[in-house]
Design a protein around this motif. Structure first.
Motif, PDB file in Angstrom:
ATOM      1  N   HIS A 290       0.837  -1.195   0.000  1.00  0.00           N
ATOM      2  CA  HIS A 290       0.000   0.000   0.000  1.00  0.00           C
ATOM      3  C   HIS A 290       0.876   1.251   0.000  1.00  0.00           C
ATOM      4  CE1 HIS A 290      -3.994  -1.711   0.365  1.00  0.00           C
ATOM      5  NE2 HIS A 290      -3.546  -2.542   1.317  1.00  0.00           N
ATOM      6  N   SER A 291       0.379   2.291  -0.660  1.00  0.00           N
ATOM      7  CA  SER A 291       1.099   3.563  -0.712  1.00  0.00           C
ATOM      8  C   SER A 291       0.676   4.521   0.390  1.00  0.00           C
ATOM      9  CB  SER A 291       0.872   4.232  -2.080  1.00  0.00           C
ATOM     10  OG  SER A 291      -0.518   4.478  -2.289  1.00  0.00           O
ATOM     11  N   ALA A 292      -0.287   4.156   1.183  1.00  0.00           N
ATOM     12  CA  ALA A 292      -0.754   5.003   2.285  1.00  0.00           C
ATOM     13  C   ALA A 292      -1.162   4.103   3.453  1.00  0.00           C
ATOM     14  CB  ALA A 292      -1.910   5.887   1.832  1.00  0.00           C
ATOM     15  N   ARG A 293      -1.594   4.713   4.517  1.00  0.00           N
ATOM     16  CA  ARG A 293      -1.912   3.970   5.741  1.00  0.00           C
ATOM     17  C   ARG A 293      -3.010   2.941   5.493  1.00  0.00           C
ATOM     18  NH1 ARG A 293      -5.287   8.223   9.655  1.00  0.00           N
ATOM     19  NH2 ARG A 293      -7.176   8.333   8.369  1.00  0.00           N
ATOM     20  N   VAL A 294      -2.970   1.891   6.276  1.00  0.00           N
ATOM     21  CA  VAL A 294      -3.976   0.820   6.213  1.00  0.00           C
ATOM     22  C   VAL A 294      -4.958   1.047   7.355  1.00  0.00           C
ATOM     23  CG1 VAL A 294      -4.380  -1.648   6.272  1.00  0.00           C
ATOM     24  CG2 VAL A 294      -2.299  -0.746   5.206  1.00  0.00           C
ATOM     25  N   SER A 295      -6.185   1.446   7.018  1.00  0.00           N
ATOM     26  CA  SER A 295      -7.166   1.826   8.040  1.00  0.00           C
ATOM     27  C   SER A 295      -8.250   0.785   8.278  1.00  0.00           C
ATOM     28  CB  SER A 295      -7.825   3.151   7.649  1.00  0.00           C
ATOM     29  OG  SER A 295      -8.351   3.069   6.338  1.00  0.00           O
ATOM     30  N   SER A 296      -8.277  -0.317   7.505  1.00  0.00           N
ATOM     31  CA  SER A 296      -9.313  -1.337   7.699  1.00  0.00           C
ATOM     32  C   SER A 296      -8.787  -2.687   7.242  1.00  0.00           C
ATOM     33  CB  SER A 296     -10.590  -0.980   6.929  1.00  0.00           C
ATOM     34  OG  SER A 296     -10.306  -0.806   5.557  1.00  0.00           O
ATOM     35  N   LEU A 297      -9.176  -3.749   7.963  1.00  0.00           N
ATOM     36  CA  LEU A 297      -8.751  -5.119   7.682  1.00  0.00           C
ATOM     37  C   LEU A 297      -9.922  -6.072   7.889  1.00  0.00           C
ATOM     38  CD1 LEU A 297      -5.335  -5.142   9.609  1.00  0.00           C
ATOM     39  CD2 LEU A 297      -5.608  -5.184   7.113  1.00  0.00           C
ATOM     40  N   SER A 298      -9.919  -7.189   7.134  1.00  0.00           N
ATOM     41  CA  SER A 298     -10.952  -8.206   7.302  1.00  0.00           C
ATOM     42  C   SER A 298     -10.447  -9.528   6.736  1.00  0.00           C
ATOM     43  CB  SER A 298     -12.250  -7.802   6.601  1.00  0.00           C
ATOM     44  OG  SER A 298     -13.266  -8.771   6.810  1.00  0.00           O
ATOM     45  N   TRP A 299     -10.767 -10.642   7.440  1.00  0.00           N
ATOM     46  CA  TRP A 299     -10.314 -11.977   7.067  1.00  0.00           C
ATOM     47  C   TRP A 299     -11.439 -12.748   6.374  1.00  0.00           C
ATOM     48  CZ3 TRP A 299      -5.481 -14.251   7.655  1.00  0.00           C
ATOM     49  CH2 TRP A 299      -4.565 -13.563   8.452  1.00  0.00           C
ATOM     50  N   ASN A 300     -11.049 -13.590   5.402  1.00  0.00           N
ATOM     51  CA  ASN A 300     -11.927 -14.589   4.781  1.00  0.00           C
ATOM     52  C   ASN A 300     -11.093 -15.841   4.584  1.00  0.00           C
ATOM     53  OD1 ASN A 300     -13.903 -16.016   3.487  1.00  0.00           O
ATOM     54  ND2 ASN A 300     -13.744 -14.906   1.547  1.00  0.00           N
ATOM     55  N   SER A 301     -11.138 -16.702   5.592  1.00  0.00           N
ATOM     56  CA  SER A 301     -10.291 -17.885   5.611  1.00  0.00           C
ATOM     57  C   SER A 301      -8.825 -17.460   5.553  1.00  0.00           C
ATOM     58  CB  SER A 301     -10.668 -18.811   4.453  1.00  0.00           C
ATOM     59  OG  SER A 301      -9.907 -19.997   4.502  1.00  0.00           O
ATOM     60  N   HIS A 302      -8.079 -17.862   4.510  1.00  0.00           N
ATOM     61  CA  HIS A 302      -6.660 -17.530   4.405  1.00  0.00           C
ATOM     62  C   HIS A 302      -6.424 -16.234   3.633  1.00  0.00           C
ATOM     63  CE1 HIS A 302      -7.852 -19.944   0.916  1.00  0.00           C
ATOM     64  NE2 HIS A 302      -7.023 -19.152   0.232  1.00  0.00           N
ATOM     65  N   ILE A 303      -7.516 -15.555   3.192  1.00  0.00           N
ATOM     66  CA  ILE A 303      -7.392 -14.304   2.452  1.00  0.00           C
ATOM     67  C   ILE A 303      -7.590 -13.137   3.421  1.00  0.00           C
ATOM     68  CG2 ILE A 303      -8.334 -12.861   0.624  1.00  0.00           C
ATOM     69  CD1 ILE A 303      -6.828 -15.302  -0.369  1.00  0.00           C
ATOM     70  N   LEU A 304      -6.624 -12.243   3.450  1.00  0.00           N
ATOM     71  CA  LEU A 304      -6.704 -11.042   4.274  1.00  0.00           C
ATOM     72  C   LEU A 304      -6.853  -9.834   3.345  1.00  0.00           C
ATOM     73  CD1 LEU A 304      -6.441  -9.490   6.962  1.00  0.00           C
ATOM     74  CD2 LEU A 304      -3.947  -9.537   6.626  1.00  0.00           C
ATOM     75  N   SER A 305      -7.949  -9.087   3.536  1.00  0.00           N
ATOM     76  CA  SER A 305      -8.235  -7.903   2.720  1.00  0.00           C
ATOM     77  C   SER A 305      -7.917  -6.661   3.532  1.00  0.00           C
ATOM     78  CB  SER A 305      -9.692  -7.892   2.275  1.00  0.00           C
ATOM     79  OG  SER A 305      -9.992  -9.039   1.499  1.00  0.00           O
ATOM     80  N   SER A 306      -7.218  -5.732   2.929  1.00  0.00           N
ATOM     81  CA  SER A 306      -6.808  -4.507   3.610  1.00  0.00           C
ATOM     82  C   SER A 306      -7.222  -3.302   2.777  1.00  0.00           C
ATOM     83  CB  SER A 306      -5.294  -4.504   3.828  1.00  0.00           C
ATOM     84  OG  SER A 306      -4.609  -4.607   2.588  1.00  0.00           O
ATOM     85  N   GLY A 307      -7.835  -2.294   3.452  1.00  0.00           N
ATOM     86  CA  GLY A 307      -8.232  -1.055   2.796  1.00  0.00           C
ATOM     87  C   GLY A 307      -7.309   0.080   3.177  1.00  0.00           C
ATOM     88  N   SER A 308      -6.958   0.902   2.189  1.00  0.00           N
ATOM     89  CA  SER A 308      -5.962   1.937   2.403  1.00  0.00           C
ATOM     90  C   SER A 308      -6.546   3.317   2.117  1.00  0.00           C
ATOM     91  CB  SER A 308      -4.750   1.693   1.493  1.00  0.00           C
ATOM     92  OG  SER A 308      -3.846   2.766   1.556  1.00  0.00           O
TER      93      SER A 308
END
Length: 525
Positions: A290-308
């Motif tokens: 990511h080019s900026a801060r990571v302000s949100s995260l969520s798991w789906n089994s082995h997949i981790l989604s991150s919002g920036s």
């Protein structure tokens, strides 16, 4: 001659049922005082049982010494004027010995009139009366009876149904009403209006777009305080520091537990996503991109989604070395809310651009190939509060910021808008209850409260107040009974608002006996 007149007057005096002809003179010649007293004593003797001449209407005076015994009666006995009716001391009426009950509080005459009127019907002679006579009779009846005619002694809307032919006794048939009796209605549960515990959280950031609290399935609560992450074990009450950034200008923007509860994902202000083993207190991976801060995260089994803050969402496969497997570019501003559905079919993302996107779990490596399934633009402010319904797949609740203040419901299977409610304040977080058909939302100005809503009516169940600043974050305990709220007032409050019915009988284990605790204890290893 005078002797015979005296005898007649004495005979008249002995007759108590007849008045005296004239007053007896005080003295008479030829009769001395002893004879007069003897004759008077004879006249005042108690009459015999068969004497019917004692029939005066008034009870003889008790002042006479010769009337100490109550006369006996062969027929109907007189009620004693001294005691009145047995069991009633004040029942004797003045001037008589009969008991007259007080019927001023009842309306026997009106009741009898109404019963006879219903059984016999209208008066047969009423048809013979002229209209003027009927009107006169009606007016007189209203003036005499007043509102008593409109009152009901016993009233039924309809007669009871007749018993079946197989029943020999009609009185043994039971009938039920269609309406549920008030005693059978379930009473509302009691929701504590004060938090069960209060934890101090100094240096927690007052930033609406961050997600700084999460509760694991192993009953560990992760809290970000500035540039450090602390773990509070809700079972034992112990507090440990998991990590801290090296640069004082950096900070933690988000945390999220994996479903199993043994790994914690941490997003930093530098755009990194770190994966930590909490038991070993060891960092496993450091995933950049990511080019900026990571302000949100969520798991789906082995997949981790991150919002920036860049507006992009990255999918990380934590099993492989090349963790970055997909990019979702659907927001023009910071992604402040990311939530996978419980079944893993949809990903909901909300951004500061007032857009709510629904993504499929099927994604590609190229960003241009990944398009949202549904795009909702009804909100008029940043969409941070996102929560999936645990008992109805595809149902999503979202909340808007200060300029919107709406809680909206979406059917993500069909992409339709269901309903919305105005919360009257900034919506910071939303959680569904696992036990009850309810959800809880946290708010900012002006009350800084937590509100429990009944779904789908969206009526308020309770307002939980206590925070002195906006309630930015919420998390639900593993058993679904307790909600932790983190406010900008640097406090964490635990509310036991979704307690299970079967847990009320069990003694819950207290995590600590203190009413308040601080994360900054000298327990850092």
């Amino acid at each position: 001659m005078s002797h015979f007149n005296l005898e007649n007057e004495l005979n008249n005096a002995l007759r108590m049922d007849a008045p005296l002809a004239r007053a007896m003179p005080a003295s008479r010649k030829g009769l001395n005082d002893s004879e007069c007293n003897a004759s008077l004593n004879m006249s005042m003797k108690t009459p015999k049982k068969g004497n019917k001449s004692f029939s005066g209407s008034k009870t003889p005076s008790k002042s006479n010494e010769s009337l100490k015994k109550t006369p006996k009666s062969s027929g109907k006995s007189h009620l004693s004027s001294k005691y009145g009716t047995p069991g009633n001391k004040n029942s004797r009426t003045p001037g008589g010995d009969r008991f007259i009950p007080n019927r001023s509080t009842t309306q026997f005459s009106v009741g009898y009139y109404k019963i006879m009127k219903e059984e016999k019907g209208p008066d047969e002679n009423e048809n013979l009366l002229s209209p003027s006579e009927k009107e006169y009779k009606r007016v007189m009846s209203e003036n005499l009876n007043g509102d008593a005619l409109n009152s009901k002694i016993l009233s039924f809307k309809a007669k009871a149904p007749s018993a079946p032919e197989s029943f020999t006794n009609n009185m043994k048939v039971l009938y039920s009403s269609s309406k549920t009796p008030s005693s059978a209605k379930k009473t509302l549960r009691q929701i504590p209006q004060v938090p069960e515990r209060i934890l101090d959280a100094p240096d927690i950031m007052d930033d609406y777009y961050l997600n700084l609290v999460d509760w694991s399935s192993t009953n560990n609560l992760a809290v970000c305080l500035g540039g450090a992450v602390y773990i509070w074990n809700a079972t034992s009450g112990t507090i440990t520091q998991l990590m801290e950034v090296e640069n004082s200008e950096e900070y933690i923007g988000s945390v999220s537990w994996v479903k199993e509860g043994n790994y914690l994902a941490i997003g930093t202000s530098t755009g990194e996503v770190q994966l930590w083993d909490v038991v070993e207190q060891k960092r496993l991976r450091n995933m950049a991109g990511h080019s900026a801060r990571v302000s949100s995260l969520s798991w789906n089994s082995h997949i981790l989604s991150s919002g920036s803050r860049s507006g992009n969402i990255h999918h990380h496969d934590v099993r492989i070395p090349q963790h970055h497997v997909a990019t979702l570019a659907g927001h023009s501003q910071e992604v402040c809310g990311v939530r996978w559905s419980p079944d893993g079919r949809y990903l909901a993302s909300g951004g500061n651009d007032n857009i709510l996107n629904i993504w499929s779990s099927q994604f590609n490596n190229l960003p241009q190939d990944n398009q949202p399934l549904h795009v909702f633009s009804q909100h008029q402010a940043a969409v941070k509060a996102l929560s999936w319904c645990p008992w109805q797949p595809g149902l999503l609740a979202s909340g808007g910021g200060t300029a919107d203040r709406q809680i909206c419901f979406w059917n993500c299977n069909t992409g339709t808008f269901l309903n919305s409610v105005d919360s009257k304040s900034q919506v910071c977080s939303i959680l569904w209850s696992k036990e009850h058909r309810e959800l809880i939302s946290s708010h900012g100005f002006a009350q800084n409260q937590l509100t429990i809503w009944k779904y789908p009516a969206m009526t308020k169940v309770a307002d939980l107040t206590g925070h002195t600043a906006r309630v930015l974050h919420m998390a639900l305990s593993p058993d679904g009974s307790t909600v932790v709220s983190a406010g900008a007032d640097e406090t964490l409050r635990l509310w036991k608002c979704f307690e299970h019915d079967d847990q009320k009988k069990k003694a819950t284990k207290s995590t600590s006996k203190d009413t308040s605790t601080t994360f900054r204890k000298s327990m850092i290893r």
